[in-house]
Design an enzyme around this catalytic site. Structure first.
Site, mmCIF file in Angstrom:
data_model
loop_
_atom_site.group_PDB
_atom_site.id
_atom_site.type_symbol
_atom_site.label_atom_id
_atom_site.label_comp_id
_atom_site.label_asym_id
_atom_site.label_seq_id
_atom_site.Cartn_x
_atom_site.Cartn_y
_atom_site.Cartn_z
ATOM 1 N N SER A 95 4.208 -20.819 77.861
ATOM 2 C CA SER A 95 2.772 -20.825 77.595
ATOM 3 C C SER A 95 2.224 -22.171 78.014
ATOM 4 C CB SER A 95 2.531 -20.599 76.099
ATOM 5 O OG SER A 95 1.201 -20.898 75.724
ATOM 6 N N TYR B 9 4.247 -21.854 66.889
ATOM 7 C CA TYR B 9 4.181 -21.382 68.270
ATOM 8 C C TYR B 9 4.384 -22.529 69.252
ATOM 9 C CZ TYR B 9 2.408 -18.571 72.190
ATOM 10 O OH TYR B 9 2.281 -17.882 73.374
#
Length: 266
Positions: free
Chosen positions: A148, A161
């Site tokens: 990401s 995350y």
């Protein structure tokens, strides 16, 4: 509230994966579903891994016209032994499965933090560990980790995350260094916000965390740092995965391929 849908040309890059077996985690929807379809379209036999049995069945039923096949494999990645076993014999491994919770650190549930790290970092380690003996034995393998922009940058309220994606970046680079002598590449693909159910859920969570209406979240939070102000489509991410599995990317390893609309250019 959502940006216009922009799709790449279907299967834009030439890729022949006939005779290859690919495993894709989180394959029942979003990026994982697009990756499974793209690799199957190139001729790979895809093991589609997810805990969503109905979603996997729908994926398999919709792939009957593709060159390769898709076999559903229902698995909860918190079962680490089963994850490692499932990866045995795979030529291509796409670590995609993920989950998200948006909370300030002082309010972040420790059990959720643990689960996020298990699914998004420890499970990829076990999957890579399970896949490498076969890859090394044949002198060829492709590991693609769906990281990401948050593997390269941090954002507030996403402690688990961000920590998992940063860890995945390090794991991917280590696998690249160890695998190079065996014909195995390992890379990360780093999208910003992709049009998936996970992102749609974040809009509600971010509105609550920032104290703003949901309609402001996309422009004022999610796309604030992006020069290209739209969501990425799952098919665009899948095309980057396809590139990394192809012969033209044999010298690309240990890399992080940013699909972030210019976010990290700041």
């Amino acid at each position: 509230m959502t940006s216009p849908r922009v799709l790449p040309a279907p299967h834009a890059s030439s890729l022949d994966l006939r005779g290859r077996t690919a495993l894709v985690t989180g394959a029942a929807g979003g990026i994982g579903r697009a990756c499974a379809r793209r690799l199957a379209a190139a001729g790979a036999e895809v093991r589609a891994v997810d805990r969503d049995a109905a979603g996997l069945d729908a994926l398999a039923e919709g792939c009957g016209d593709l060159a390769g096949g898709v076999t559903p494999h229902v698995l909860d990645l918190t079962d680490l032994e089963a994850a490692e076993y499932a990866a045995a014999g795979t030529d291509i491994l796409v670590n995609n499965a993920g989950l998200q919770l948006v909370r300030p650190i002082e309010e972040f549930p420790p059990d959720v933090f643990h689960t996020v790290l298990t699914v998004m970092l420890e499970a990829p380690f076990r999957l890579i560990r399970g896949a490498l003996p076969h890859m090394y034995g044949q002198g060829w393998g492709r590991i693609v980790n769906i990281s990401s922009v948050h593997g390269l940058r941090a954002s507030a309220y996403k402690a688990a995350y961000v920590a998992a994606k940063h860890g995945l970046e390090g794991l991917s680079k280590t696998a690249a260094l160890e695998g190079a002598a065996h014909g195995v590449t390992s890379n990360c693909v780093n999208p910003s916000y992709v049009r998936t159910p996970l992102v749609e859920k974040q809009i509600t969570d971010q509105a609550r965390a920032h104290g703003i209406p949901e309609e402001q979240v996309l422009t004022d939070v999610l796309l604030r740092d992006s020069a290209v102000r739209r969501l990425i489509e799952p098919e665009e991410v899948a095309e980057a995965v396809a590139y990394l599995c192809g012969p033209q990317a044999s010298f690309v390893t240990g890399a992080s391929l940013a699909l972030d609309g210019g976010w990290t250019a700041h």
